[in-house]
Design a protein around this motif. Structure first.
Motif, PDB file in Angstrom:
ATOM      1  N   THR A   1     -10.929 -19.884  -3.322  1.00  0.00           N
ATOM      2  CA  THR A   1     -11.183 -19.990  -4.759  1.00  0.00           C
ATOM      3  C   THR A   1     -10.486 -21.261  -5.240  1.00  0.00           C
ATOM      4  O   THR A   1      -9.400 -21.581  -4.763  1.00  0.00           O
ATOM      5  CB  THR A   1     -10.602 -18.756  -5.494  1.00  0.00           C
ATOM      6  N   SER A   2     -11.068 -21.965  -6.187  1.00  0.00           N
ATOM      7  CA  SER A   2     -10.417 -23.171  -6.698  1.00  0.00           C
ATOM      8  C   SER A   2      -9.071 -22.785  -7.320  1.00  0.00           C
ATOM      9  O   SER A   2      -8.910 -21.666  -7.839  1.00  0.00           O
ATOM     10  CB  SER A   2     -11.293 -23.863  -7.747  1.00  0.00           C
ATOM     11  N   LYS A   3      -8.109 -23.706  -7.264  1.00  0.00           N
ATOM     12  CA  LYS A   3      -6.774 -23.394  -7.788  1.00  0.00           C
ATOM     13  C   LYS A   3      -6.795 -22.993  -9.267  1.00  0.00           C
ATOM     14  O   LYS A   3      -6.159 -22.017  -9.633  1.00  0.00           O
ATOM     15  CB  LYS A   3      -5.804 -24.547  -7.536  1.00  0.00           C
ATOM     16  N   PRO A   4      -7.534 -23.712 -10.120  1.00  0.00           N
ATOM     17  CA  PRO A   4      -7.560 -23.279 -11.522  1.00  0.00           C
ATOM     18  C   PRO A   4      -8.135 -21.871 -11.708  1.00  0.00           C
ATOM     19  O   PRO A   4      -7.606 -21.074 -12.473  1.00  0.00           O
ATOM     20  CB  PRO A   4      -8.440 -24.330 -12.213  1.00  0.00           C
ATOM     21  N   GLU A   5      -9.215 -21.575 -10.983  1.00  0.00           N
ATOM     22  CA  GLU A   5      -9.820 -20.247 -11.096  1.00  0.00           C
ATOM     23  C   GLU A   5      -8.889 -19.171 -10.535  1.00  0.00           C
ATOM     24  O   GLU A   5      -8.757 -18.087 -11.114  1.00  0.00           O
ATOM     25  CB  GLU A   5     -11.165 -20.212 -10.363  1.00  0.00           C
ATOM     26  N   PHE A   6      -8.230 -19.471  -9.422  1.00  0.00           N
ATOM     27  CA  PHE A   6      -7.282 -18.524  -8.826  1.00  0.00           C
ATOM     28  C   PHE A   6      -6.139 -18.233  -9.791  1.00  0.00           C
ATOM     29  O   PHE A   6      -5.772 -17.076 -10.021  1.00  0.00           O
ATOM     30  CB  PHE A   6      -6.750 -19.087  -7.503  1.00  0.00           C
ATOM     31  N   ARG A   7      -5.583 -19.269 -10.395  1.00  0.00           N
ATOM     32  CA  ARG A   7      -4.468 -19.080 -11.345  1.00  0.00           C
ATOM     33  C   ARG A   7      -4.920 -18.258 -12.556  1.00  0.00           C
ATOM     34  O   ARG A   7      -4.179 -17.426 -13.059  1.00  0.00           O
ATOM     35  CB  ARG A   7      -3.894 -20.430 -11.765  1.00  0.00           C
ATOM     36  N   GLU A   8      -6.145 -18.492 -13.000  1.00  0.00           N
ATOM     37  CA  GLU A   8      -6.685 -17.739 -14.140  1.00  0.00           C
ATOM     38  C   GLU A   8      -6.859 -16.259 -13.776  1.00  0.00           C
ATOM     39  O   GLU A   8      -6.474 -15.373 -14.549  1.00  0.00           O
ATOM     40  CB  GLU A   8      -8.028 -18.357 -14.545  1.00  0.00           C
ATOM     41  N   LYS A   9      -7.420 -15.995 -12.602  1.00  0.00           N
ATOM     42  CA  LYS A   9      -7.584 -14.608 -12.153  1.00  0.00           C
ATOM     43  C   LYS A   9      -6.224 -13.937 -11.968  1.00  0.00           C
ATOM     44  O   LYS A   9      -6.031 -12.776 -12.360  1.00  0.00           O
ATOM     45  CB  LYS A   9      -8.366 -14.575 -10.831  1.00  0.00           C
ATOM     46  N   LEU A  10      -5.283 -14.664 -11.399  1.00  0.00           N
ATOM     47  CA  LEU A  10      -3.942 -14.130 -11.187  1.00  0.00           C
ATOM     48  C   LEU A  10      -3.247 -13.850 -12.512  1.00  0.00           C
ATOM     49  O   LEU A  10      -2.632 -12.788 -12.688  1.00  0.00           O
ATOM     50  CB  LEU A  10      -3.112 -15.101 -10.342  1.00  0.00           C
TER      51      LEU A  10
ATOM     52  N   VAL B   1       0.844  -1.199   0.000  1.00  0.00           N
ATOM     53  CA  VAL B   1       0.000   0.000   0.000  1.00  0.00           C
ATOM     54  C   VAL B   1       0.883   1.254   0.000  1.00  0.00           C
ATOM     55  O   VAL B   1       0.628   2.209  -0.738  1.00  0.00           O
ATOM     56  CB  VAL B   1      -0.970  -0.016   1.199  1.00  0.00           C
ATOM     57  N   GLU B   2       1.922   1.243   0.818  1.00  0.00           N
ATOM     58  CA  GLU B   2       2.852   2.377   0.872  1.00  0.00           C
ATOM     59  C   GLU B   2       3.506   2.611  -0.490  1.00  0.00           C
ATOM     60  O   GLU B   2       3.565   3.742  -0.981  1.00  0.00           O
ATOM     61  CB  GLU B   2       3.916   2.121   1.944  1.00  0.00           C
ATOM     62  N   LEU B   3       3.991   1.549  -1.107  1.00  0.00           N
ATOM     63  CA  LEU B   3       4.621   1.682  -2.429  1.00  0.00           C
ATOM     64  C   LEU B   3       3.615   2.107  -3.495  1.00  0.00           C
ATOM     65  O   LEU B   3       3.940   2.916  -4.367  1.00  0.00           O
ATOM     66  CB  LEU B   3       5.275   0.366  -2.848  1.00  0.00           C
ATOM     67  N   ALA B   4       2.410   1.567  -3.426  1.00  0.00           N
ATOM     68  CA  ALA B   4       1.373   1.942  -4.399  1.00  0.00           C
ATOM     69  C   ALA B   4       1.104   3.440  -4.332  1.00  0.00           C
ATOM     70  O   ALA B   4       0.969   4.096  -5.375  1.00  0.00           O
ATOM     71  CB  ALA B   4       0.098   1.153  -4.134  1.00  0.00           C
ATOM     72  N   ASN B   5       1.041   3.982  -3.127  1.00  0.00           N
ATOM     73  CA  ASN B   5       0.823   5.417  -2.966  1.00  0.00           C
ATOM     74  C   ASN B   5       1.995   6.234  -3.489  1.00  0.00           C
ATOM     75  O   ASN B   5       1.810   7.232  -4.174  1.00  0.00           O
ATOM     76  CB  ASN B   5       0.560   5.758  -1.496  1.00  0.00           C
ATOM     77  N   ARG B   6       3.197   5.797  -3.190  1.00  0.00           N
ATOM     78  CA  ARG B   6       4.393   6.542  -3.597  1.00  0.00           C
ATOM     79  C   ARG B   6       4.639   6.479  -5.101  1.00  0.00           C
ATOM     80  O   ARG B   6       5.039   7.463  -5.702  1.00  0.00           O
ATOM     81  CB  ARG B   6       5.629   6.004  -2.887  1.00  0.00           C
ATOM     82  N   LEU B   7       4.446   5.299  -5.673  1.00  0.00           N
ATOM     83  CA  LEU B   7       4.788   5.089  -7.080  1.00  0.00           C
ATOM     84  C   LEU B   7       3.589   5.202  -8.017  1.00  0.00           C
ATOM     85  O   LEU B   7       3.725   5.051  -9.225  1.00  0.00           O
ATOM     86  CB  LEU B   7       5.452   3.717  -7.255  1.00  0.00           C
ATOM     87  N   GLN B   8       2.410   5.415  -7.439  1.00  0.00           N
ATOM     88  CA  GLN B   8       1.178   5.520  -8.231  1.00  0.00           C
ATOM     89  C   GLN B   8       0.958   4.267  -9.085  1.00  0.00           C
ATOM     90  O   GLN B   8       0.674   4.348 -10.286  1.00  0.00           O
ATOM     91  CB  GLN B   8       1.202   6.786  -9.102  1.00  0.00           C
ATOM     92  N   LEU B   9       1.099   3.107  -8.439  1.00  0.00           N
ATOM     93  CA  LEU B   9       0.851   1.823  -9.083  1.00  0.00           C
ATOM     94  C   LEU B   9      -0.295   1.126  -8.357  1.00  0.00           C
ATOM     95  O   LEU B   9      -0.461   1.300  -7.152  1.00  0.00           O
ATOM     96  CB  LEU B   9       2.102   0.933  -9.008  1.00  0.00           C
ATOM     97  N   PRO B  10      -1.081   0.324  -9.064  1.00  0.00           N
ATOM     98  CA  PRO B  10      -2.170  -0.400  -8.393  1.00  0.00           C
ATOM     99  C   PRO B  10      -1.623  -1.538  -7.533  1.00  0.00           C
ATOM    100  O   PRO B  10      -0.678  -2.223  -7.930  1.00  0.00           O
ATOM    101  CB  PRO B  10      -3.012  -0.939  -9.553  1.00  0.00           C
ATOM    102  N   ALA B  11      -2.209  -1.712  -6.359  1.00  0.00           N
ATOM    103  CA  ALA B  11      -1.813  -2.796  -5.455  1.00  0.00           C
ATOM    104  C   ALA B  11      -2.861  -3.902  -5.488  1.00  0.00           C
ATOM    105  O   ALA B  11      -4.061  -3.632  -5.530  1.00  0.00           O
ATOM    106  CB  ALA B  11      -1.645  -2.279  -4.031  1.00  0.00           C
ATOM    107  N   LEU B  12      -2.383  -5.123  -5.480  1.00  0.00           N
ATOM    108  CA  LEU B  12      -3.255  -6.296  -5.434  1.00  0.00           C
ATOM    109  C   LEU B  12      -2.783  -7.185  -4.286  1.00  0.00           C
ATOM    110  O   LEU B  12      -1.608  -7.560  -4.232  1.00  0.00           O
ATOM    111  CB  LEU B  12      -3.192  -7.075  -6.749  1.00  0.00           C
ATOM    112  N   HIS B  13      -3.689  -7.524  -3.398  1.00  0.00           N
ATOM    113  CA  HIS B  13      -3.401  -8.417  -2.276  1.00  0.00           C
ATOM    114  C   HIS B  13      -3.893  -9.816  -2.661  1.00  0.00           C
ATOM    115  O   HIS B  13      -5.089  -9.997  -2.915  1.00  0.00           O
ATOM    116  CB  HIS B  13      -4.098  -7.951  -1.008  1.00  0.00           C
ATOM    117  N   LEU B  14      -2.990 -10.776  -2.716  1.00  0.00           N
ATOM    118  CA  LEU B  14      -3.383 -12.126  -3.122  1.00  0.00           C
ATOM    119  C   LEU B  14      -4.440 -12.731  -2.211  1.00  0.00           C
ATOM    120  O   LEU B  14      -5.292 -13.480  -2.669  1.00  0.00           O
ATOM    121  CB  LEU B  14      -2.166 -13.051  -3.175  1.00  0.00           C
ATOM    122  N   ASP B  15      -4.394 -12.396  -0.915  1.00  0.00           N
ATOM    123  CA  ASP B  15      -5.428 -12.909  -0.007  1.00  0.00           C
ATOM    124  C   ASP B  15      -6.822 -12.483  -0.465  1.00  0.00           C
ATOM    125  O   ASP B  15      -7.766 -13.271  -0.422  1.00  0.00           O
ATOM    126  CB  ASP B  15      -5.191 -12.414   1.419  1.00  0.00           C
ATOM    127  N   ALA B  16      -6.950 -11.245  -0.912  1.00  0.00           N
ATOM    128  CA  ALA B  16      -8.251 -10.739  -1.365  1.00  0.00           C
ATOM    129  C   ALA B  16      -8.678 -11.404  -2.673  1.00  0.00           C
ATOM    130  O   ALA B  16      -9.876 -11.566  -2.933  1.00  0.00           O
ATOM    131  CB  ALA B  16      -8.199  -9.222  -1.535  1.00  0.00           C
TER     132      ALA B  16
END
Length: 176
Positions: free
Chosen positions: A49-58, A24-39
């Motif tokens: 989430t099923s592993k295949p669906e998770f890998r596809e989303k990732l 979150v700190e880096l996203a604010n400083r560098l103006q890049l989107p942050a993604l939390h894998l837990d979310a």
């Protein structure tokens, strides 16, 4: 290297090391989107989430031109590392990570923390404690093997002080 040249930053480390806070700190400083894998992985009520669906989303997220992604999920670490131009490994002592997880549990008791999927109230169970305590012996060696194979620039930070110093250097435009 100039901080603006980093467009895909991967933040890894043991649970409780501060990956989400740093992203979150880096996203604010560098103006890049942050993604939390837990979310991305967890659904309401701690339903995975099923592993295949998770890998596809990732995969869809990884193909985007810029991001900061934080999380463990060793089953996808190689996949994420292939796209990263900077990997930050928070290599903190397990006792510190455990202490931070208990603090986080207290802070978010009965609530969902901001970096988690909605409907997943903070919890700590024996399996989670065991994962953190055994991380240095069970998971850390594999992380180092992956880092050796990666083409990305790698930054290993061993303490909260090293993180602070790096962020201070980043603010001055001196990433090395």
């Amino acid at each position: 290297m100039n901080e603006k040249s980093y467009k895909r930053i991967l933040i890894i480390g043991c649970s409780g090391a501060g990956k989400s806070t740093l992203s979150v700190e880096l996203a604010n400083r560098l103006q890049l989107p942050a993604l939390h894998l837990d979310a991305l992985f967890w659904n309401e009520g701690w339903v995975p989430t099923s592993k295949p669906e998770f890998r596809e989303k990732l995969q869809s997220e990884l193909e985007k031109p810029a991001w900061i992604i934080d999380g463990n999920f060793n089953s996808t670490i190689e996949m994420r590392a292939q796209y990263a131009d900077l990997i930050v490994f928070l290599d903190f002592p397990n006792w510190l990570c455990l202490m931070r997880v208990f603090k986080r549990r207290w802070m978010y008791r009965g609530k969902t923390r901001p970096d988690m999927a909605e409907g997943c109230p903070e919890k700590v169970d024996w399996e989670f404690v065991k994962f953190i305590w055994t991380y240095p012996k069970k998971k850390r060696p594999g992380v180092f093997q992956m880092l050796e194979r990666s083409d990305a620039e790698v930054l290993i930070l061993k303490s909260p002080r090293e993180v602070e110093n790096w962020l201070a250097a980043l603010s001055k435009g001196d990433m090395d």
